[in-house]
Scaffold this motif. Structure first.
Motif, PDB file in Angstrom:
ATOM      1  N   GLY A 138       4.577  14.267  16.291  1.00  0.00           N
ATOM      2  CA  GLY A 138       5.550  14.528  15.240  1.00  0.00           C
ATOM      3  C   GLY A 138       5.477  13.491  14.129  1.00  0.00           C
ATOM      4  N   ARG A 139       6.154  13.754  13.040  1.00  0.00           N
ATOM      5  CA  ARG A 139       6.096  12.886  11.865  1.00  0.00           C
ATOM      6  C   ARG A 139       6.430  11.430  12.190  1.00  0.00           C
ATOM      7  N   ALA A 140       7.406  11.239  13.063  1.00  0.00           N
ATOM      8  CA  ALA A 140       7.893   9.884  13.330  1.00  0.00           C
ATOM      9  C   ALA A 140       6.857   8.999  14.007  1.00  0.00           C
ATOM     10  N   SER A 141       5.737   9.574  14.406  1.00  0.00           N
ATOM     11  CA  SER A 141       4.673   8.789  15.049  1.00  0.00           C
ATOM     12  C   SER A 141       3.645   8.271  14.059  1.00  0.00           C
ATOM     13  N   TYR A 142       3.671   8.787  12.827  1.00  0.00           N
ATOM     14  CA  TYR A 142       2.620   8.446  11.868  1.00  0.00           C
ATOM     15  C   TYR A 142       3.165   7.624  10.701  1.00  0.00           C
ATOM     16  N   LEU A 143       2.369   6.669  10.289  1.00  0.00           N
ATOM     17  CA  LEU A 143       2.695   5.877   9.107  1.00  0.00           C
ATOM     18  C   LEU A 143       2.701   6.774   7.871  1.00  0.00           C
ATOM     19  N   CYS A 144       3.757   6.663   7.071  1.00  0.00           N
ATOM     20  CA  CYS A 144       3.828   7.355   5.779  1.00  0.00           C
ATOM     21  C   CYS A 144       3.505   6.334   4.696  1.00  0.00           C
ATOM     22  N   LEU A 145       2.413   6.540   3.993  1.00  0.00           N
ATOM     23  CA  LEU A 145       1.960   5.569   2.998  1.00  0.00           C
ATOM     24  C   LEU A 145       2.973   5.423   1.856  1.00  0.00           C
ATOM     25  N   ARG A 146       3.562   6.527   1.462  1.00  0.00           N
ATOM     26  CA  ARG A 146       4.556   6.456   0.383  1.00  0.00           C
ATOM     27  C   ARG A 146       5.784   5.684   0.825  1.00  0.00           C
ATOM     28  N   ARG A 147       6.277   5.962   2.025  1.00  0.00           N
ATOM     29  CA  ARG A 147       7.466   5.267   2.524  1.00  0.00           C
ATOM     30  C   ARG A 147       7.189   3.781   2.747  1.00  0.00           C
ATOM     31  N   MET A 148       5.980   3.445   3.149  1.00  0.00           N
ATOM     32  CA  MET A 148       5.622   2.033   3.324  1.00  0.00           C
ATOM     33  C   MET A 148       5.711   1.295   1.990  1.00  0.00           C
ATOM     34  N   GLU A 149       5.204   1.919   0.914  1.00  0.00           N
ATOM     35  CA  GLU A 149       5.291   1.303  -0.407  1.00  0.00           C
ATOM     36  C   GLU A 149       6.742   1.166  -0.856  1.00  0.00           C
ATOM     37  N   LEU A 150       7.562   2.180  -0.591  1.00  0.00           N
ATOM     38  CA  LEU A 150       8.979   2.122  -0.966  1.00  0.00           C
ATOM     39  C   LEU A 150       9.707   1.018  -0.205  1.00  0.00           C
ATOM     40  N   ALA A 151       9.350   0.837   1.076  1.00  0.00           N
ATOM     41  CA  ALA A 151      10.004  -0.205   1.867  1.00  0.00           C
ATOM     42  C   ALA A 151       9.751  -1.582   1.271  1.00  0.00           C
ATOM     43  N   ARG A 152       8.567  -1.774   0.734  1.00  0.00           N
ATOM     44  CA  ARG A 152       8.224  -3.057   0.107  1.00  0.00           C
ATOM     45  C   ARG A 152       8.908  -3.193  -1.260  1.00  0.00           C
ATOM     46  N   SER A 153       8.878  -2.131  -2.068  1.00  0.00           N
ATOM     47  CA  SER A 153       9.373  -2.241  -3.455  1.00  0.00           C
ATOM     48  C   SER A 153      10.890  -2.207  -3.555  1.00  0.00           C
ATOM     49  N   GLU A 154      11.566  -1.497  -2.621  1.00  0.00           N
ATOM     50  CA  GLU A 154      13.016  -1.361  -2.745  1.00  0.00           C
ATOM     51  C   GLU A 154      13.783  -2.529  -2.142  1.00  0.00           C
ATOM     52  N   GLY A 155      13.091  -3.375  -1.401  1.00  0.00           N
ATOM     53  CA  GLY A 155      13.757  -4.546  -0.832  1.00  0.00           C
ATOM     54  C   GLY A 155      14.888  -4.203   0.114  1.00  0.00           C
ATOM     55  N   SER A 156      14.730  -3.111   0.886  1.00  0.00           N
ATOM     56  CA  SER A 156      15.805  -2.661   1.771  1.00  0.00           C
ATOM     57  C   SER A 156      15.609  -3.080   3.226  1.00  0.00           C
ATOM     58  N   LEU A 157      14.689  -4.022   3.472  1.00  0.00           N
ATOM     59  CA  LEU A 157      14.412  -4.435   4.849  1.00  0.00           C
ATOM     60  C   LEU A 157      15.600  -5.203   5.421  1.00  0.00           C
ATOM     61  N   PRO A 158      15.934  -4.954   6.686  1.00  0.00           N
ATOM     62  CA  PRO A 158      17.158  -5.538   7.244  1.00  0.00           C
ATOM     63  C   PRO A 158      17.111  -7.038   7.507  1.00  0.00           C
ATOM     64  N   ASP A 159      15.924  -7.600   7.795  1.00  0.00           N
ATOM     65  CA  ASP A 159      15.880  -9.028   8.125  1.00  0.00           C
ATOM     66  C   ASP A 159      14.455  -9.559   7.944  1.00  0.00           C
ATOM     67  N   ARG A 160      14.292 -10.885   8.162  1.00  0.00           N
ATOM     68  CA  ARG A 160      12.974 -11.521   8.013  1.00  0.00           C
ATOM     69  C   ARG A 160      11.961 -10.978   9.024  1.00  0.00           C
ATOM     70  N   SER A 161      12.444 -10.686  10.207  1.00  0.00           N
ATOM     71  CA  SER A 161      11.542 -10.152  11.227  1.00  0.00           C
ATOM     72  C   SER A 161      10.909  -8.841  10.760  1.00  0.00           C
ATOM     73  N   SER A 162      11.718  -7.983  10.125  1.00  0.00           N
ATOM     74  CA  SER A 162      11.191  -6.726   9.610  1.00  0.00           C
ATOM     75  C   SER A 162      10.185  -6.966   8.497  1.00  0.00           C
ATOM     76  N   LEU A 163      10.413  -8.013   7.705  1.00  0.00           N
ATOM     77  CA  LEU A 163       9.477  -8.342   6.629  1.00  0.00           C
ATOM     78  C   LEU A 163       8.116  -8.730   7.201  1.00  0.00           C
ATOM     79  N   ARG A 164       8.138  -9.525   8.290  1.00  0.00           N
ATOM     80  CA  ARG A 164       6.875  -9.907   8.941  1.00  0.00           C
ATOM     81  C   ARG A 164       6.194  -8.682   9.562  1.00  0.00           C
ATOM     82  N   SER A 165       7.003  -7.812  10.178  1.00  0.00           N
ATOM     83  CA  SER A 165       6.438  -6.601  10.781  1.00  0.00           C
ATOM     84  C   SER A 165       5.824  -5.700   9.717  1.00  0.00           C
ATOM     85  N   LEU A 166       6.467  -5.605   8.553  1.00  0.00           N
ATOM     86  CA  LEU A 166       5.925  -4.788   7.473  1.00  0.00           C
ATOM     87  C   LEU A 166       4.578  -5.329   7.011  1.00  0.00           C
ATOM     88  N   ALA A 167       4.453  -6.645   6.951  1.00  0.00           N
ATOM     89  CA  ALA A 167       3.177  -7.241   6.546  1.00  0.00           C
ATOM     90  C   ALA A 167       2.072  -6.877   7.535  1.00  0.00           C
TER      91      ALA A 167
END
Length: 674
Positions: free
Chosen positions: A108-137
């Protein structure tokens, strides 16, 4: 050439399977099942096979499916089992059989990386904490190299990470062909590969999601498949009813309102009053929650009339009408800007669907369905069919049509546990498979030698507040003598917490035993640590778990020698779906207890007991801490559903058996069947 001789030859002592599996041993039950699958593939129709633990059912259906040359759909219960089937079992067999077979994995969709959503997560600055920032990297680094985009490939990513919803898509927020990343989209790549493959591996959730909304890509795939195989089929009914009804949550409503406001202000500021549209939806969602009033979190409110129990019908219906009107307003506003950005097209579709659902819940419940409201941090309105029988007959087997091609299709359903009577009615009735061929293949394990079952007679009754305390005491005594090697399976989260806390307090600071409790670590990490046991001088483990750990957990060898079940796993009688199923049986003049509650408990008990013996060399003890198993008439039926273990009659016999296990350690573990 007929398929059966080729299958029989493959399972012969020196056949191709001896090259595909280490230490392969021909098993009569495995061959019997494989031949039945071969006949069904050649003749068409439905086959239901209960294959006991150790039969090797995976090879029993894979070999004839691959040798048939037909296009095959394989569905299993979980993504973990999908990965095992696709990454280990299929490649071994394809190589051993020497077949030019193209395989594909589809999740299902939730198993695959969405390239557009990954870019939005970086640009919108909506990450919940520093740990998520490291995981995103880490995800961004992995995204450059991955071919599939399957997040299961990314080591160290916690399946509970709050980052996952931010870098994956949903049906609601996917832009489809209008997405700027459409051609590189991992979901679309997976679907294209599935359409081009000979064998496609999916999971039950994806399969039924597609039957419900025709969105996963299988709407194109299924008509081209002639052989469909469902492993771990005992989960089909409960999985299916989740998708074949209707649901709406206040969380969905609030998410939609936020998405409308964000898109409107970004792409169409001033073209509509987006704040008014969003606030109208949020107000309607809030009012719906307020109508329910103060209710204990986790409650399920029956909904048999105009409104759920304890809720005044007039304000409830008014709140539903206001909700429908809020989405109608949103639909009209979005229609005026649909050509400006693809985001508005998807939002318009979402508004239409949500408006339709709100209208549905304002009308009487559909026949053969049940409604209720889940109360938690949000409300969840649910209308569910009682079973999947009609969907299986009309959408899968299509028994009401005259399609000759459909009649040639082969449908295989298999699991280690499908009921406790010869016709396997627990499975076949709710799944609409009353006319299917039935085959039951017993386990090859010597349970009388390998295992014993004990029912303590001196424990409090299951509903006694002291019950969990006494279960923890019994478990602690055994764990201390075994040095761990124990799994405690509970029927409720309350018992999980009580027993887990008691054992952790008892062994706090111990260098010999480590207590693992579900929920404190991710499931994958808990299982990995438990399998390690006392290797490399580490403490042995006791794992206290509930729900999902009753099945699908494979711990062969000495790491697990004792399984303790706290209570008989009857369905919760206050659950609206359980109540509705029981009432239907009573209305048919049948006994809900004998025809529903006892078979449900028998299947669940057998699943839990199945964690104990996984290989020919395993030895262990099963303890069921529920005196009803020994004192009530239905206890004999439940005991008969278990593997034929020897019975321990007294605490002294149990203590001796524990001491014997603690004194012996199997040095090697024979590989099990596949």
């Amino acid at each position: 050439m007929s398929l059966e001789p080729a299958v029989r030859e493959a399972f012969a002592p020196h056949g191709v399977l001896s090259r595909a599996a280490d230490e392969f041993l021909p098993r009569q039950g495995q061959t019997e099942m494989a031949l039945a699958v071969a006949r069904t593939i050649e003749q068409g129709g439905a086959l239901v096979v209960e294959a006991g633990t150790g039969v090797g059912k995976t090879f029993s259906y894979l070999v004839p499916a691959l040798l048939s040359g037909e296009r095959v759909l394989l569905s299993t219960a979980t993504k973990t089992l999908q990965d095992q089937l696709f990454g280990r079992d299929l490649p071994r067999l394809v190589q051993a059989l020497g077949l030019p077979v193209r395989t594909a994995l589809l999740k299902g969709r939730a198993s695959y990386l969405c390239l557009r959503r990954m870019e939005l997560a970086r640009s919108e600055g909506s990450l919940p904490d520093r740990s998520s920032l490291r995981s995103l990297a880490k995800i961004e680094e992995w995204a450059v190299a991955t071919r599939t985009g399957d997040l299961a490939e990314l080591p160290g990513l916690d399946e509970r990470s709050p980052l996952i919803p931010l870098v994956t898509s949903t049906r609601d927020n996917c832009l489809g062909s209008q997405c700027p990343k459409f051609h590189a989209c991992h979901v679309n790549k997976a679907r294209r590969e599935a359409l081009a493959a000979d064998v496609v591996v999916v999971n039950h959730h994806l399969f039924f999601a597609d039957l419900a909304v025709r969105e996963s890509g299988m709407a194109e795939l299924l008509p081209t498949v002639r052989v469909a195989i469902f492993d771990e089929a005992h989960q089909l009914n409960e999985t299916g009813v989740q998708f074949l009804g209707a649901q709406i949550t206040t969380g969905q409503l609030l998410d939609f309102g936020r998405d409308v406001l964000a898109a409107g202000l970004q792409f169409a500021r001033g073209l509509a009053d987006w704040s008014a549209v969003a606030s109208g939806i949020e107000r309607a969602a809030r009012d719906l929650r307020l109508v329910v009033g103060r209710t204990a979190p986790g409650a399920k409110l029956r909904w048999t009339g105009e409104a759920p129990e304890q809720v005044d019908p007039q304000p409830w219906l008014q709140a539903l009408d206001e909700l429908r009107q809020a989405f109608t307003d949103a639909t009209q506003a979005l229609a005026t800007v649909s050509e400006i950005a693809p985001d508005f097209v998807r939002l318009h579709e979402r508004a239409s669907v949500l408006a339709q659902r709100a209208a549905t819940f304002a009308q009487p419940c559909a026949p053969e369905s049940v409604r209720w409201v889940d109360v938690g941090h949000q409300l969840r309105l649910v209308e569910s069919p009682l079973d999947i029988a009609l969907a299986v007959q009309d959408k899968m087997l299509k028994q009401r049509g005259d399609d000759a091609e459909q009649s040639r299709k082969a449908w295989i359903f298999t699991s280690a546990t499908l009921g406790d009577d010869p016709r396997l009615r627990w499975f076949t009735e709710p799944c609409g498979l009353g006319d299917a061929e039935i085959l039951r293949v017993g386990s090859p394990f010597d349970y009388l030698v390998q295992a014993a079952v004990y029912v303590p007679r001196d424990l409090p009754k299951p509903n006694d507040p002291a019950h969990s305390t006494e279960v923890a005491r019994l478990a602690g005594d055994a764990v201390r003598r075994l040095g761990g090697r124990t799994m405690v399976l509970t029927t409720t989260l309350r018992a999980l917490r009580s027993i887990g806390e008691a054992l952790q307090a008892r062994f706090e600071g111990s260098l010999e035993v480590e207590v693992l409790v579900q929920g404190q670590w991710p499931k994958r990490r808990l299982i990995e640590r438990f399998r390690e046991g006392d290797a490399d001088g580490r403490p042995g483990c006791v794992l206290v778990a509930s729900a999902s750990f009753w099945e699908g957990v494979d711990v062969p060898g000495d790491s697990l020698q004792l399984v303790i079940i706290d209570k008989l796993p009857f369905p919760p009688p206050g659950d609206p779906l359980v109540e509705a199923r029981a009432q239907r049986l009573e209305g048919q003049g049948r006994s809900a207890f004998n025809d529903y509650f006892v078979p449900e408990a028998a299947v669940a008990l057998k699943q839990g007991a199945g964690r104990l013996i996984r290989r020919e060399s395993d030895q262990g003890l099963l303890v069921v801490c529920d005196t009803r198993l020994a004192t009530m008439g239905y206890g004999r039926r439940l005991l008969a559903a278990l593997p034929p273990m020897r019975r321990l009659q007294s605490a002294q016999e149990f203590d001796a058996a524990v001491e014997a296990l603690g004194a012996t350690r199997t040095s090697t573990t024979l590989p099990g069947p596949t």
